[in-house]
Design an enzyme around this catalytic site. Sequence first.
Site, short mmCIF file in Angstrom:
data_model
loop_
_atom_site.label_atom_id
_atom_site.label_comp_id
_atom_site.label_asym_id
_atom_site.label_seq_id
_atom_site.Cartn_x
_atom_site.Cartn_y
_atom_site.Cartn_z
N ASP A 293 -24.65 -12.94 80.13
CA ASP A 293 -23.72 -11.98 79.55
C ASP A 293 -22.71 -12.76 78.70
O ASP A 293 -22.64 -13.98 78.77
CB ASP A 293 -23.01 -11.20 80.67
CG ASP A 293 -22.20 -10.00 80.18
OD1 ASP A 293 -22.44 -9.54 79.03
OD2 ASP A 293 -21.33 -9.52 80.92
N HIS A 294 -21.96 -12.03 77.89
CA HIS A 294 -20.81 -12.60 77.20
C HIS A 294 -19.55 -12.15 77.92
O HIS A 294 -19.38 -10.96 78.19
CB HIS A 294 -20.74 -12.11 75.76
CG HIS A 294 -21.81 -12.66 74.86
ND1 HIS A 294 -22.46 -11.89 73.92
CD2 HIS A 294 -22.35 -13.90 74.76
CE1 HIS A 294 -23.33 -12.63 73.27
NE2 HIS A 294 -23.29 -13.84 73.77
N TYR A 467 -20.13 -6.60 77.97
CA TYR A 467 -21.19 -5.59 78.19
C TYR A 467 -22.47 -5.96 77.45
O TYR A 467 -23.09 -5.12 76.82
CB TYR A 467 -20.72 -4.19 77.81
CG TYR A 467 -19.37 -3.81 78.37
CD1 TYR A 467 -18.98 -4.21 79.64
CD2 TYR A 467 -18.47 -3.05 77.62
CE1 TYR A 467 -17.73 -3.86 80.16
CE2 TYR A 467 -17.23 -2.70 78.13
CZ TYR A 467 -16.86 -3.12 79.40
OH TYR A 467 -15.62 -2.77 79.90
N HIS A 468 -22.86 -7.24 77.58
CA HIS A 468 -24.08 -7.72 76.92
C HIS A 468 -25.05 -8.35 77.92
O HIS A 468 -25.54 -9.47 77.70
CB HIS A 468 -23.72 -8.76 75.84
CG HIS A 468 -22.83 -8.24 74.77
ND1 HIS A 468 -22.10 -9.07 73.94
CD2 HIS A 468 -22.53 -6.97 74.37
CE1 HIS A 468 -21.39 -8.34 73.09
NE2 HIS A 468 -21.64 -7.07 73.34
N PRO A 469 -25.38 -7.70 79.02
CA PRO A 469 -26.31 -8.30 79.97
C PRO A 469 -27.72 -8.39 79.38
O PRO A 469 -28.15 -7.51 78.64
CB PRO A 469 -26.27 -7.35 81.17
CG PRO A 469 -25.91 -6.02 80.57
CD PRO A 469 -24.96 -6.35 79.45
#
Length: 552
Positions: A293-294, A467-469
Amino acid sequence: MEADFVIVGAGSAGCAMAYRLGEAGHSVLVIEHGGTDAGPFIQMPAALSYPMNMKRYDWGFMSEAEPGLGGRRLVCPRGKVIGGSSSINGMVYVRGHAMDFDHWRDSGADGWSYADVLPYFKRMETWHDGGHGGESDWRGTAGPLHVSRGPRKNPLFRAFVDAGRQAGYESTDDYNGRKQEGFGPMEQTVFNGRRWSAANAYLRPALRRDTVSVTRALAQRIVIEEGRATGVEVRRGGKTETIRARREVIIAASSINSPKLLMLSGIGPGAHLAEHGIDVIADRASVGGNLQDHLEVYFQMASSQPITLYKHWNLMSKAVIGAQWLFTKKGMGASNQFESAAFIRSRAGIPYPDIQYHFLPIAVRYDGKAAAEGHGFQAHTGPMRSKSRGRVSLRSSDPADDPRIFFNYMSHDDDWLEWRRVVRLTREIFEQEAFAPYVKHEILPGSDVQTDDEIDDFVRAHAESAYHPCGTCRMGRADDPDAVVDPQGRVIGVDGLRVADSSIFPRITNGNLNGPSIMVGEKMADHVLGKDPLAASNETPWVHPDWENAQR
């Protein structure tokens, strides 16, 4: 019910696949647990903070306690609605950097280099540069996904870009074209004033064909008979039934739900499945692993002038903006307000950007809580390629139970070094002359945060998921024990089953993931159809000529 292809998930990649498979004349049935995306909370770009905080549209996932973040549990929004997360995200459009995809190729995802994927990015786009300039040779002009730019009327958008230049960084007219590195306009999936989600771009046109349909149901497991996926067991209307696939089942349920569904179906780490009483069909230890994630922080500044969006942060102004958008699809409601951006390198010796910035002319959180100090502005920023890895695992064998999501944030020592650079470089940008007329003082992190330990404490307390899984069904060669799917998306060890969404990413890409996720759906559709891939590009991306010795 049956169809040639059954797709689990009407999200970014699933919608693209439904469109392309239907276009080729096949019958396609899409299973989606969520409901309609109708209504202003989703369709109005400026209302982006609402859908991701509404149970109606969001699965409501939470991470496990994260030791690297002081034991905090972070929210992990995933779209439970037509369009998936493209219907609740911030609508920021980033392709990723060319070197991201070359890394995919080098890690075993043959056929997924930048030269291979650029033609699919171009195929999926209709690009509107808004008269700002850019490199049209790198962009698409006739695809389903409309990509635009905001008007950048607020002077703070220009101040951010000017400050970057004053700090010695590059400028870029189009970070999705030849040159990602630098400061310039940000792009958004907005068209004619509306959120241009995967549902609007792909699914609705696909549904106009008699061969494509959507059914609302909860996918419980993949039906596998004699080593081949033949359908999907779903729960609908209080009853369990099986939807049959004549050709293939395609899982496009997100980087959280795709590995969950594989494990519920007997595909995953054997010992873990046995713990939950699930018969093991394919023992793949890597299912659910490689979770990435980020992380980002909101670097917030108090404004000395009342020119920020805070003046609209009241019920009356929101009602006026909403009414204007409802009747005209214009005005402030027609932009996500992320209209300037930057990608920079944190130090010399890094060949391509590893820090991203979204600039916003208000100091506010994603949950809609504005800074108590009133007028302010902020940059959302964080490192792009953390070495930390987590895992998605089952909580139980009940399909209705949320999975366990453990990102393992900040577990690699390099993460702390990178974050210290992020904070210090960002502070330097806001200290440039371009911001002098607007900066009152620093809200977050605050002027008292200076030492390494103080920065570490700030990150531990304030870093949030961007919110970048991704990465939980990693793509690689069939003989790679760490791969879940091969470069054509086929699940290793089971016939007739593919995965096509952000879970197949070998490593996270630069920036927001919606664009690359749609690209995966576009490209994977050609693999499913057995078509020759689009001709590889021969374009040469820009890389800083002195990256080995210079940070900017």
